[in-house]
Scaffold this motif. Structure first.
Motif, PDB file in Angstrom:
ATOM      1  N   UNK A 292       0.219   6.894   4.674  1.00  0.00           N
ATOM      2  CA  UNK A 292       0.165   5.674   5.476  1.00  0.00           C
ATOM      3  C   UNK A 292       1.509   5.399   6.145  1.00  0.00           C
ATOM      4  N   UNK A 293       2.591   5.537   5.382  1.00  0.00           N
ATOM      5  CA  UNK A 293       3.916   5.247   5.939  1.00  0.00           C
ATOM      6  C   UNK A 293       4.293   6.254   7.023  1.00  0.00           C
ATOM      7  N   UNK A 294       3.947   7.520   6.823  1.00  0.00           N
ATOM      8  CA  UNK A 294       4.245   8.540   7.833  1.00  0.00           C
ATOM      9  C   UNK A 294       3.509   8.227   9.126  1.00  0.00           C
ATOM     10  N   UNK A 295       2.235   7.864   9.032  1.00  0.00           N
ATOM     11  CA  UNK A 295       1.466   7.510  10.223  1.00  0.00           C
ATOM     12  C   UNK A 295       2.061   6.284  10.911  1.00  0.00           C
ATOM     13  N   UNK A 296       2.507   5.315  10.127  1.00  0.00           N
ATOM     14  CA  UNK A 296       3.134   4.133  10.716  1.00  0.00           C
ATOM     15  C   UNK A 296       4.406   4.503  11.463  1.00  0.00           C
ATOM     16  N   UNK A 297       5.154   5.454  10.944  1.00  0.00           N
ATOM     17  CA  UNK A 297       6.397   5.866  11.611  1.00  0.00           C
ATOM     18  C   UNK A 297       6.110   6.707  12.855  1.00  0.00           C
ATOM     19  N   UNK A 298       5.042   7.466  12.823  1.00  0.00           N
ATOM     20  CA  UNK A 298       4.676   8.266  13.994  1.00  0.00           C
ATOM     21  C   UNK A 298       4.137   7.376  15.103  1.00  0.00           C
ATOM     22  N   UNK A 299       3.305   6.413  14.724  1.00  0.00           N
ATOM     23  CA  UNK A 299       2.598   5.567  15.700  1.00  0.00           C
ATOM     24  C   UNK A 299       2.827   4.084  15.378  1.00  0.00           C
ATOM     25  N   UNK A 300       4.065   3.599  15.538  1.00  0.00           N
ATOM     26  CA  UNK A 300       4.366   2.200  15.175  1.00  0.00           C
ATOM     27  C   UNK A 300       3.585   1.178  15.998  1.00  0.00           C
ATOM     28  N   UNK A 301       3.223   1.531  17.234  1.00  0.00           N
ATOM     29  CA  UNK A 301       2.525   0.574  18.106  1.00  0.00           C
ATOM     30  C   UNK A 301       1.092   0.302  17.659  1.00  0.00           C
ATOM     31  N   UNK A 302       0.542   1.148  16.785  1.00  0.00           N
ATOM     32  CA  UNK A 302      -0.829   0.930  16.327  1.00  0.00           C
ATOM     33  C   UNK A 302      -0.919  -0.111  15.212  1.00  0.00           C
ATOM     34  N   UNK A 303       0.225  -0.386  14.571  1.00  0.00           N
ATOM     35  CA  UNK A 303       0.264  -1.388  13.489  1.00  0.00           C
ATOM     36  C   UNK A 303      -0.828  -1.121  12.448  1.00  0.00           C
ATOM     37  N   UNK A 304      -0.838   0.108  11.954  1.00  0.00           N
ATOM     38  CA  UNK A 304      -1.854   0.522  10.984  1.00  0.00           C
ATOM     39  C   UNK A 304      -1.679  -0.255   9.683  1.00  0.00           C
ATOM     40  N   UNK A 305      -2.748  -0.879   9.229  1.00  0.00           N
ATOM     41  CA  UNK A 305      -2.686  -1.684   7.999  1.00  0.00           C
ATOM     42  C   UNK A 305      -3.126  -0.876   6.786  1.00  0.00           C
ATOM     43  N   UNK A 306      -4.191  -0.095   6.947  1.00  0.00           N
ATOM     44  CA  UNK A 306      -4.675   0.701   5.823  1.00  0.00           C
ATOM     45  C   UNK A 306      -5.412   1.926   6.353  1.00  0.00           C
ATOM     46  N   UNK A 307      -5.571   2.896   5.477  1.00  0.00           N
ATOM     47  CA  UNK A 307      -6.275   4.128   5.820  1.00  0.00           C
ATOM     48  C   UNK A 307      -7.210   4.505   4.676  1.00  0.00           C
ATOM     49  N   UNK A 308      -8.148   5.399   4.992  1.00  0.00           N
ATOM     50  CA  UNK A 308      -8.957   5.974   3.923  1.00  0.00           C
ATOM     51  C   UNK A 308      -8.094   6.930   3.117  1.00  0.00           C
ATOM     52  N   UNK A 309      -8.506   7.228   1.901  1.00  0.00           N
ATOM     53  CA  UNK A 309      -7.746   8.176   1.090  1.00  0.00           C
ATOM     54  C   UNK A 309      -7.617   9.509   1.843  1.00  0.00           C
ATOM     55  N   UNK A 310      -6.396  10.016   1.983  1.00  0.00           N
ATOM     56  CA  UNK A 310      -6.212  11.289   2.700  1.00  0.00           C
ATOM     57  C   UNK A 310      -7.045  12.403   2.070  1.00  0.00           C
ATOM     58  N   UNK A 311      -7.596  13.231   2.918  1.00  0.00           N
ATOM     59  CA  UNK A 311      -8.491  14.300   2.484  1.00  0.00           C
ATOM     60  C   UNK A 311      -7.954  15.636   2.982  1.00  0.00           C
TER      61      UNK A 311
END
Length: 308
Positions: free
Chosen positions: A31-50
């Motif tokens: 989740x944190x890596x995705x937030x750092x890659x795409x900060x403008x999306x303001x990702x709050x949560x994700x499904x469990x990585x698969x």
């Protein structure tokens, strides 16, 4: 072999796709890596990585297995890949992954405009396009109007991990530095989590055994591919040699035909000259024929042709 594999396991870091995969399975890290890659999306949560997500586009098509696959609360789809070696096929590889990811974004019966967005993210241990950039963001553009971005919901992002340009935000830079084993700020919460997760991964006996089995398989596969490549190269060389020899034989036969023709022409000139000389001596055709037969291996009908 066991000692070699043990040392390989101990030395493996985030640039190893297997280690990267197991580290990124951690929910908080992913989740944190995705937030750092795409900060403008303001990702709050994700499904469990698969890391077992496999998609076959058609029954007879090559299936795609994503390194890390997840979706966020907005329905965006993410495929995260670690690319260690440059096989010079990155563009087409991305296209295939993006196609598979996009298929997941379309629900049956759903209007096209409702399709989810998909992001394919590659961390490359090399410069994927040899253009010197630290990060490449790919979208579709219209020829003649390059400033216009086609909003089809597909985004490809590639990071050139060895790059030292620092063109990304500081938090993203810290993650890239961690992958590349460069100096990092140890107080960064992500760095702390990554180090703890790495320790967990390295202590996992099941993953270590799986890694070693996979390494043996990959080495065997590389050896088979190398042998196949060498055999193909040898076959190609043999075919080229056969082709060369065929051409040389063809040329030799052509030269032989030409030489024979020259001999025939020369003999014809000599015979005609002899006939002319004998006729000047007032010899009749019978004597001339006898003289020609004595000097040349010709049948009567062949000599007759000259005497006409």
């Amino acid at each position: 072999m066991n000692e070699f594999l043990q040392k390989k396991w101990e030395a493996a870091d985030l640039t190893d796709d297997y280690i990267f995969n197991k580290v990124m399975l951690d929910y908080d890290i992913c989740l944190e890596v995705l937030r750092r890659i795409l900060p403008d999306l303001h990702i709050k949560k994700i499904d469990l990585p698969n890391n077992q997500q496999e998609i076959a586009l058609a029954p007879d098509a090559k299936a795609v297995r994503f390194d890390i696959y997840t979706t966020d609360e907005q329905g965006n789809h993410y495929d995260i890949e670690m690319q260690v070696a440059d096989h010079h096929n990155i563009a087409k590889r991305i296209r295939y992954y993006q196609t598979a990811s996009s298929m997941e974004a379309y629900d049956k019966g759903q209007p096209y405009e409702k399709a989810d967005d998909s992001y394919v993210i590659f961390f490359c241990n090399f410069d994927p396009f040899q253009l010197g950039e630290q990060r490449y963001i790919l979208h579709k553009h219209i020829d003649g109007v390059p400033e216009y971005v086609v909003k089809d919901g597909q985004t490809d992002i590639l990071f050139n991990v060895p790059s030292l340009k620092h063109d990304v935000n500081p938090k993203m830079q810290a993650f890239l530095d961690m992958i590349a084993q460069r100096k990092v700020e140890e107080s960064d919460p992500l760095v702390v989590k990554l180090r703890k997760r790495m320790a967990v991964v390295k202590r996992n006996r099941k993953w270590r055994s799986e890694y070693m089995r996979r390494s043996v398989y990959e080495m065997d596969q590389e050896m088979r591919e190398q042998r196949i490549k060498e055999d193909e190269e040898q076959i190609k060389k043999d075919q080229e040699q056969i082709k060369k020899e065929k051409q040389e034989l063809k040329e030799a036969n052509q030269r032989l035909v030409e030489d024979n023709q020259r001999l025939v022409n020369t003999r014809n000139v000599i015979i005609k000259s002899l006939i002319c000389t004998l006729r000047n001596l007032d010899l009749d055709n019978h004597l001339i024929k006898k003289e020609i037969k004595k000097n040349f291996d010709l049948k009567d009908e062949e000599i007759d042709k000259y005497l006409k």
